[in-house]
Design a protein around this motif. Structure first.
Motif, short mmCIF file in Angstrom:
data_model
loop_
_atom_site.label_atom_id
_atom_site.label_comp_id
_atom_site.label_asym_id
_atom_site.label_seq_id
_atom_site.Cartn_x
_atom_site.Cartn_y
_atom_site.Cartn_z
N MET A 187 0.83 -1.21 0.00
CA MET A 187 0.00 0.00 0.00
C MET A 187 0.86 1.26 0.00
O MET A 187 0.50 2.27 -0.59
N GLY A 188 2.01 1.16 0.66
CA GLY A 188 2.91 2.30 0.68
C GLY A 188 3.44 2.63 -0.71
O GLY A 188 3.80 3.77 -0.99
N ALA A 201 4.97 -2.83 -9.93
CA ALA A 201 5.23 -3.97 -9.05
C ALA A 201 6.73 -4.20 -8.89
O ALA A 201 7.21 -4.51 -7.80
N ALA A 202 7.48 -4.03 -9.98
CA ALA A 202 8.93 -4.26 -9.92
C ALA A 202 9.60 -3.26 -8.98
O ALA A 202 10.43 -3.63 -8.15
N GLU A 203 9.21 -1.99 -9.11
CA GLU A 203 9.78 -0.96 -8.23
C GLU A 203 9.43 -1.26 -6.78
O GLU A 203 10.26 -1.11 -5.88
N ALA A 204 8.18 -1.67 -6.57
CA ALA A 204 7.73 -1.95 -5.20
C ALA A 204 8.55 -3.08 -4.60
O ALA A 204 9.00 -2.99 -3.46
N GLU A 205 8.77 -4.14 -5.37
CA GLU A 205 9.54 -5.28 -4.85
C GLU A 205 10.97 -4.85 -4.49
O GLU A 205 11.52 -5.26 -3.48
N ILE A 223 6.87 2.84 9.50
CA ILE A 223 7.99 3.56 8.89
C ILE A 223 8.35 2.90 7.55
O ILE A 223 8.55 3.58 6.54
N GLY A 224 8.37 1.57 7.55
CA GLY A 224 8.67 0.86 6.30
C GLY A 224 7.67 1.21 5.21
O GLY A 224 8.04 1.46 4.06
N ARG A 284 9.32 5.74 -1.65
CA ARG A 284 10.59 6.43 -1.94
C ARG A 284 10.44 7.94 -1.84
O ARG A 284 10.61 8.68 -2.81
N PRO A 285 10.11 8.40 -0.64
CA PRO A 285 9.82 9.83 -0.49
C PRO A 285 11.08 10.69 -0.55
O PRO A 285 12.18 10.21 -0.30
N ARG A 286 10.86 11.95 -0.90
CA ARG A 286 11.91 12.95 -0.76
C ARG A 286 11.84 13.55 0.64
O ARG A 286 12.84 13.89 1.22
#
Ligand SMILES: Nc1ncnc2c1ncn2[C@@H]1O[C@H](COP(=O)(O)OP(=O)(O)OP(=O)(O)O)[C@@H](O)[C@H]1O
Ligand SMILES: [Mg+2]
Lengths: 305, 239
Positions: B102-103, B109-113, B147-148, B154-156
């Motif tokens: 969800m984050g 999907a690839a980026e998330a993994e 936090i995870g 991938r926030p700034r």
């Protein structure tokens, strides 16, 4: 024995239809904590849309029954989805954040609007439709020559419902949209903090619920062969009972509750009294609310009302 | 240094109650800034107002040069801002894995993994618990998950509201050192609300003190740590 088996078949068929409607109640309740009283009337509109579509298709000379049904299913679901979207937009969204009863009152108003609209535009009299899929299987003959029938119609209703529910389950459990819907259901504020467009997700929930109700409407039309503008109220209360029985907020619970209500109603009519069949469902609603408010698969934490 | 986030005269209300009374605050790119203050000072309100809920009534919230104070929450968050909010707000009926996914809402999907592997490296416990339901995690595990989950986008700019709440001292140190590592290695900008003022001020480059909805003091970490009024109000016995 044979008689009971026949009732079981009928009850399951009816229960599937209730289950489809109940899913819409439970989804909307889960996500914004309101009882969408107009949902039963969306089901009724779906049944009328189906009838109109079937009549129009046969007038257009489409004689293949499976083709006509497939087109009708898609058409009715699409238009009903539009109804669901519009209802949320005009009747519920402006009241979000208002006092608790406001959307409920608005929902009852919406229900009356839909009933009157169909009554005026389609007439108050019951609309019959010839059986589209005649025939069936004789499973067995019981004592006294009672034949247990499994009609093609029932098979069509059950199979279609199962396929639709399987697709719906996949959507909710496996896709990003389904995850977003569940996230909104569990914590709307957090969902928005994760970048989910919560308003859009709520809209989509109404659209999907309305589409399932329209499928139920088509199934109801096929199964009973006669509809009127008032079927939404009765079926709506029964499906709502199913949702409560299954545990409001639980999707498998809604289907299970639907099956239970369908079976109880069928057996009640078969063994006690057809006239009082609706009383059975309402009595169950009262009993469940008193003794088992979280339902069969319900969670303790949904006390939003 | 350029400010990634600037608040200018921000006010916020809950009905008739004013929770923020004209807050000015800057967070520069690559900085860790901490916000300390007593219970009810408005720290969580400030974090939520940055995210548009409640919305700032007056003033400006400039992020990356643009005023975001009129945007709806989900559009603010899509600008690479993430928050691990007060109370953690884990989705209780989703698995740890789904909570993390969800984050990464809206990412492939690839980026998330890929990001998830990094989160697992940071919090190995999350990998062990991947299939467990969020609602059944311990408080500390939920904090790690919160936090995870925030890192999954991938926030700034990362907003952390009391990440040490309810955690054992060892875990607090782990989390603080994780924040420092992320800041050093990726340049992640962090705004941190903490009850644990001593550790927070040691970790942060700069700090602000919020009293009753208004900023009363600002300075570098060591500077604030040295001030007697800070020691008296927020540090006594609070190591
Ligand atoms: N949803 C709300 N409705 C009304 N008042 C609220 C709401 N949320 C917070 N407040 C009030 O606003 C003020 C600031 O609250 P806030 O949660 O921002 O404080 P805080 O600094 O985060 O405190 P803590 O350290 O206890 O977390 C408090 O007086 C609180 O009672
Ligand atoms: Mg707080």
């Amino acid at each position: 024995m044979a008689y009971a088996l026949q009732q079981l078949i009928n009850g399951v068929t009816l229960g599937m239809i209730y289950g489809l409607i109940a899913v819409g109640y439970t989804m909307v309740y889960g996500i914004i904590g309101m009882i969408n009283f107009a949902h039963g009337d969306v089901f009724m509109v779906g049944a009328f849309l189906s009838l109109i579509s079937l009549v129009a298709l046969s007038a257009l000379g489409i004689s293949s029954v499976p083709l006509a049904l497939a087109i009708t299913l898609i058409l009715a679901a699409a238009i009903a989805g539009l109804y669901g979207w519009t209802i949320e937009r005009v009747a519920y969204r402006p009241l979000r954040g208002s006092f608790r009863l406001a959307p409920l009152i608005s929902a009852i108003g919406m229900s009356i609007v839909l009933q009157n609209f169909v009554q005026v535009s389609q007439g108050a009299r019951a609309k019959p439709m010839p059986a589209l899929i005649p025939g069936g299987w004789t499973l067995m003959r019981g004592e006294g020559g009672f034949a247990v029938q499994l009609s093609w119609m029932q098979i069509a209703v059950v199979v279609t419902t199962l396929v639709i529910l399987a697709g719906f389950t996949w959507l909710v459990t496996r896709t990003p949209l389904g995850r977003a819907m569940r996230a909104c259901e569990q914590d709307l504020k957090m969902a928005s903090l994760l970048g989910i467009a919560t308003d859009r997700t709520i809209s989509l929930t109404f659209v999907i619920g309305a589409m399932l109700a329209a499928v139920a409407g088509l199934m109801f039309l096929l199964y009973y062969g006669v509809i009127d503008f008032f079927i939404g109220f009765i079926a709506g209360v029964k499906a709502f009972t199913a949702a409560v029985l299954g545990g409001v907020g639980s999707l498998p619970g809604a289907v299970l509750g639907g099956l239970a209500i369908g079976l109880i109603e069928t057996f009640w009519s078969a063994y006690f009294s057809v006239q009082y069949k609706d009383v059975a469902a309402f009595s169950i609603l009262v009993l469940v609310l008193i003794f088992m408010p979280t339902g069969l698969l319900g969670r303790a934490d949904v006390e939003k009302v | 240094m350029t400010a990634l986030l600037s608040l200018r005269g921000v006010t916020a209300f809950y009905g008739a109650i004013q929770a923020l009374k004209g807050v000015d605050l800057d967070v520069n790119e690559g900085e860790i800034v901490t916000l300390i203050g007593a219970n009810g000072a408005g720290k969580s309100t400030l974090m939520m107002t940055i995210c548009g809920n409640p919305r700032a009534r007056d003033g400006q919230i400039l992020y990356d040069g643009a005023d975001i104070s009129a945007l709806p929450t989900h559009l603010i968050m899509r600008r690479a801002i993430a928050q691990s909010p007060e109370g953690r707000r884990i989705f209780p009926r989703m698995s740890v894995y789904e909570n993390l996914l969800m984050g990464a809402h809206g990412r492939s999907a690839a980026e998330a993994e890929e990001t998830m592997e990094q989160v697992f490296a940071l919090f190995p416990r999350m990998k062990e618990r991947a299939t467990q339901r969020g609602g059944t995690l311990s408080g500390g595990e939920q904090q790690m998950l919160a936090i995870g989950r925030a890192l999954m986008s991938r926030p700034r700019l990362l907003l952390l509201d009391e990440p040490s709440l309810g955690l054992a001292p060892l875990v607090v140190r782990q989390i603080f050192s994780a924040i420092r590592d992320l800041n050093r290695s990726t340049g992640l900008t962090v705004l941190l609300v903490e009850q644990n003022a001593f550790q927070a001020l040691r970790l942060a480059h700069r700090g602000y003190v919020l009293v009753n909805g208004a900023i009363t003091m600002a300075g570098t970490g060591p500077d604030l740590l040295a001030r007697p009024e800070i020691r008296a109000a927020y540090l006594e016995g609070g190591h």
